[in-house]
Enzyme design. Structure first.
Site, short mmCIF file in Angstrom:
data_model
loop_
_atom_site.label_atom_id
_atom_site.label_comp_id
_atom_site.label_asym_id
_atom_site.label_seq_id
_atom_site.Cartn_x
_atom_site.Cartn_y
_atom_site.Cartn_z
N SER A 82 0.84 -1.20 0.00
CA SER A 82 0.00 0.00 0.00
C SER A 82 0.88 1.25 0.00
O SER A 82 1.71 1.42 -0.90
CB SER A 82 -0.96 -0.04 1.20
OG SER A 82 -1.96 0.95 1.07
N GLU B 125 -2.08 -2.94 -7.75
CA GLU B 125 -3.33 -3.17 -7.03
C GLU B 125 -3.79 -1.83 -6.50
O GLU B 125 -3.04 -0.86 -6.48
CB GLU B 125 -3.14 -4.17 -5.89
CG GLU B 125 -2.13 -3.74 -4.82
CD GLU B 125 -2.72 -2.81 -3.77
OE1 GLU B 125 -3.92 -2.92 -3.47
OE2 GLU B 125 -1.97 -1.95 -3.27
N HIS C 134 -5.45 -5.31 -1.44
CA HIS C 134 -6.19 -4.98 -0.23
C HIS C 134 -7.38 -5.90 0.06
O HIS C 134 -8.17 -5.62 0.95
CB HIS C 134 -6.69 -3.54 -0.31
CG HIS C 134 -5.64 -2.50 -0.07
ND1 HIS C 134 -4.71 -2.17 -1.03
CD2 HIS C 134 -5.38 -1.73 1.01
CE1 HIS C 134 -3.91 -1.22 -0.54
NE2 HIS C 134 -4.30 -0.94 0.68
#
Length: 308
Positions: A113, A203, A273
């Site tokens: 992330s 992602e 996630h």
């Protein structure tokens, strides 16, 4: 083809340091359970002081978070760094940062992330790391995903990942996984990597399709995509269009913005996630089969040089 230094494999008894380089820690139960998993594997896990502090949406002021990273990175006894969570803030501490200052032996840095900025910054200086669950998500991963991360950092074999192949044949390249939003904001900055011979793996989470479109269009306009050998797409979690608003789906956006590049592309791989976040090494040679939908990151394909 660029190669990176692969930190030495971890082994039980090694010291791991926990830092919070991005957002303020909120999920304390999951955080503590994740630490216990690492400890149950035999690792000595030390938590940076005052890790539960906050400064707005950040875990602490920039200089304090930068000091946490420096203390762990330059600790000769520390063999790996576990990031507490993502959020936002890692790019802020990379201002005036030098990985080679007070030269140290490379060590594993693990996160995803917002931690993408740290992973890609390390890649820029030729050091491998791991795109994998942070401590607020690791405990909630399925058993196979937790074992995959542990096996990767311990130098053991991991299975290829299977997704949906878009065609384009087979490519060999250097894997560079990350969050699409964070990675996009590195374009045009000193933190932008060299994308020659790279296989990108993206992602994202809670980004509406039009924002995914805007980011991928920026990638197209940046001129870097012709250097890329392949693209891997993981989860685009909670990226549905707003209700009652005309929109493409995120799947349609991905196909429209990437489908004409003429390179192997594989989608729907289990990382990101969502409920599964398969660990991916950063900066190692992998094989991407766009016809069969397979990403092979097994040790047989890794050409990064290990420090023994």
């Amino acid at each position: 083809m660029k190669s990176t230094i692969l930190p030495a494999p971890l082994k039980p008894g090694d010291l791991l340091r926990v830092i919070a380089p991005s957002g303020a820690l909120r999920e304390f139960d999951a955080f503590e359970r994740s630490i216990e998993i690492w400890r149950s594997r035999g690792y000595c896990v030390e938590i940076s002081p005052n890790i539960d502090q906050s400064w707005g949406y950040l875990a602490d002021k920039d200089e304090i978070r930068r000091h946490q990273l420096a203390a762990a990175w330059h600790d000769p006894d520390c063999r790996g760094i576990l990031c507490a969570r993502g959020g936002f803030g890692s790019t802020r501490i990379l201002e005036s940062w030098d990985w080679h200052k007070n030269s140290t032996v490379p060590k594993w840095l693990i996160g995803f992330s917002d931690i993408t900025a740290l992973l890609w910054s390390l890649f820029n200086v030729g050091i491998s790391s791991i795109h994998a669950p942070v401590l607020t998500t690791f405990a909630n991963e399925p058993d196979w995903s937790r074992e995959r991360l542990l096996n990767l950092v311990e130098g053991k074999q991991v299975e290829p990942l299977k997704g949906c192949g878009w065609g384009g044949g087979i490519a060999t390249g250097i894997l560079l996984p990350g969050n699409l939003t964070v990675a996009t904001h590195l374009l045009g900055t000193p933190l932008q990597p060299d994308f020659e011979d790279v296989i990108l793996a993206f992602e994202d989470v809670t980004e509406a399709p039009y924002r995914i479109d805007r980011m991928l269009t920026q990638w197209r306009l940046s001129g870097v995509l012709p250097n890329v050998r392949g693209i891997v797409l993981g989860g685009f979690t909670r990226c549905e269009p707003p209700a009652n608003v005309p929109s493409f789906s995120v799947e349609e956006v991905l196909r429209d913005r990437l489908g004409d590049l003429g390179i192997p592309i594989v989608s729907d791989l289990p990382f990101g996630h969502g409920e599964q976040n398969a660990a991916l090494p950063v900066g190692v040679q992998v094989i991407l089969d766009g016809d069969q939908g397979i990403l092979d990151v097994s040790p047989a394909t890794i050409t990064a040089r290990a420090i023994l």
